[in-house]
Design an enzyme around this catalytic site. Structure first.
Site, short mmCIF file in Angstrom:
data_model
loop_
_atom_site.label_atom_id
_atom_site.label_comp_id
_atom_site.label_asym_id
_atom_site.label_seq_id
_atom_site.Cartn_x
_atom_site.Cartn_y
_atom_site.Cartn_z
N TYR A 184 0.86 -1.19 0.00
CA TYR A 184 0.00 0.00 0.00
C TYR A 184 0.89 1.23 0.00
O TYR A 184 1.84 1.31 0.78
CB TYR A 184 -0.90 0.01 1.25
CG TYR A 184 -1.66 1.31 1.40
CD1 TYR A 184 -2.74 1.60 0.57
CD2 TYR A 184 -1.28 2.26 2.35
CE1 TYR A 184 -3.42 2.80 0.68
CE2 TYR A 184 -1.97 3.46 2.47
CZ TYR A 184 -3.04 3.72 1.63
OH TYR A 184 -3.70 4.92 1.73
N ASP A 190 9.19 1.47 1.03
CA ASP A 190 8.17 2.30 1.67
C ASP A 190 8.14 1.87 3.14
O ASP A 190 7.57 0.85 3.49
CB ASP A 190 6.82 2.07 0.99
CG ASP A 190 5.70 2.88 1.63
OD1 ASP A 190 5.86 3.28 2.79
OD2 ASP A 190 4.67 3.09 0.97
N LYS A 229 4.75 8.48 9.90
CA LYS A 229 4.07 7.92 11.07
C LYS A 229 4.89 7.96 12.37
O LYS A 229 4.96 9.00 13.01
CB LYS A 229 3.60 6.49 10.75
CG LYS A 229 2.56 6.44 9.61
CD LYS A 229 1.71 5.22 9.69
CE LYS A 229 0.97 4.89 8.40
NZ LYS A 229 -0.06 5.86 8.02
C1 LIG Z 1 2.89 1.87 3.79
C2 LIG Z 1 2.29 3.22 3.51
N1 LIG Z 1 2.74 3.91 2.47
C3 LIG Z 1 2.25 5.13 2.17
C4 LIG Z 1 1.24 5.69 2.92
C5 LIG Z 1 0.69 7.02 2.53
O1 LIG Z 1 1.30 8.03 3.19
P1 LIG Z 1 0.76 9.51 2.98
O2 LIG Z 1 -0.64 9.52 3.47
O3 LIG Z 1 1.67 10.34 3.81
O4 LIG Z 1 0.84 9.81 1.53
C6 LIG Z 1 0.73 5.01 4.01
C7 LIG Z 1 -0.35 5.60 4.81
O5 LIG Z 1 -1.06 4.96 5.55
C8 LIG Z 1 1.26 3.72 4.32
O6 LIG Z 1 0.78 3.01 5.34
#
Ligand SMILES: Cc1ncc(COP(=O)(O)O)c(C=O)c1O
Length: 301
Positions: free
Chosen positions: A18, A100, A128
């Protein structure tokens, strides 16, 4: 993505996991409304622990893949040296490897999954836990790649906001000094193992499990003849929430989670699992729901 494309002069992205709401990623899901087809065609998805699915993307787009981005680990553990093999394959094709680490960073280990698994990507993003909930995220990477930010445009309205930088410094100091990550592993292990023991006690071990690395685990449910998994999960959540624990399908640990919190959470889970087991035996899961069945936010397209 823009940095990887600028650095490599290529346009295709391979992703796994994700990655948020931006066009290049969300266009691969069932929530792709508003994302132009031309953008959607540039991102391909591959399957975790299946190197062949990534090899196929390279074969189908020779010389065009700019970056391979993945959550280095989600719920499923990497099999053998999967992450190293992804790195080797990606570099053999001249693409950049991006981790990520929005979830895994500052949680699985201070240095994220890359520290834990000993595989260093070319670029990585964090957020986070990094600033303990303050609105901060970071893109980091090898100097020669990061230098493209001198050329590509990068500026945001709140870019001068410095409070979150102070929060990140304070958070990282506390993570280090108070062995916070050890605490997350310890309490998370107790929740995961405790949950799985409770599921066994009520005879549901084959229907629900708590999976993943202890600092962040996920509860899975599987269909029972006539009762879909989401209905089971809905009843479980309903009963846990009634007992004063707000739950959204897993355990996301933080330093504030005390022994008493773990005990109260497991107590609520135990009650809810017993209710679920009884409702399944009587084929009354749907009848016991006090609201609609929960729905997934989106699915992979
Ligand atoms: C693994 C991961 N990547 C990317 C994101 C997206 O981050 P942002 O909302 O800062 O774009 C999230 C958000 O929950 C995430 O859990």
């Amino acid at each position: 993505m823009r940095a990887a494309r600028a650095y490599t002069g290529r346009d295709v992205i391979a992703c796994c996991g994700y990655h948020g709401w931006q066009d290049w990623y969300i266009g691969t899901t069932t929530r792709s409304r508003g994302v132009p087809a031309a953008v959607r065609e540039l991102t391909r998805t591959f399957t975790y622990n299946d190197l062949g699915s990534l090899e196929r993307i390279f074969a189908e787009h020779p010389g065009r893949v700019a970056a391979v981005i993945l959550e280095p680990v989600g719920v499923v553990e990497p099999e053998g040296d999967f992450l190293q093999r992804v790195a080797t394959l990606t570099h053999a094709h001249g693409a950049l490897l991006i981790f990520d680490e929005i979830i895994t960073g500052f949680r699985l280990a201070l240095g994220g999954a890359q520290e834990r698994f000993g595989v260093t990507p070319d670029l990585a993003c964090f957020g986070k836990a990094m600033a303990n909930g303050f609105p901060l995220s970071a893109v980091v990477g090898r100097r020669e790649i990061m230098e493209v930010f001198d050329e590509i445009f990068f500026s945001v309205t709140f870019g001068g906001e410095a409070l979150s930088l102070a929060a990140a410094r304070a958070t990282i100091a506390k993570l280090r000094e108070q062995n916070v990550i050890e605490h997350l592993w310890r309490q998370g292990t107790r929740l995961r193992d405790g949950y799985n023991a409770l599921a066994r006690e009520v005879g549901l071990a084959s229907r629900t499990q708590c999976l993943g690395y202890p600092p962040r685990t996920v509860l899975t449910f599987s269909d029972v003849a006539g009762t879909p998994a989401l209905a089971m999960k809905s009843l479980f959540q309903q009963e846990v929430i009634k007992r004063g624990i707000l739950i959204a399908g897993g355990f996301n640990l933080c330093y504030a989670h005390s022994d008493d919190d773990v005990r109260r959470t497991l107590e609520a889970c135990g009650d809810a699992l017993a209710i679920l087991a009884r409702a399944l035996a009587e084929d009354r899961v749907a009848a016991r729901l006090e609201g609609p069945v929960i729905q997934p936010v989106f699915r992979s397209a």
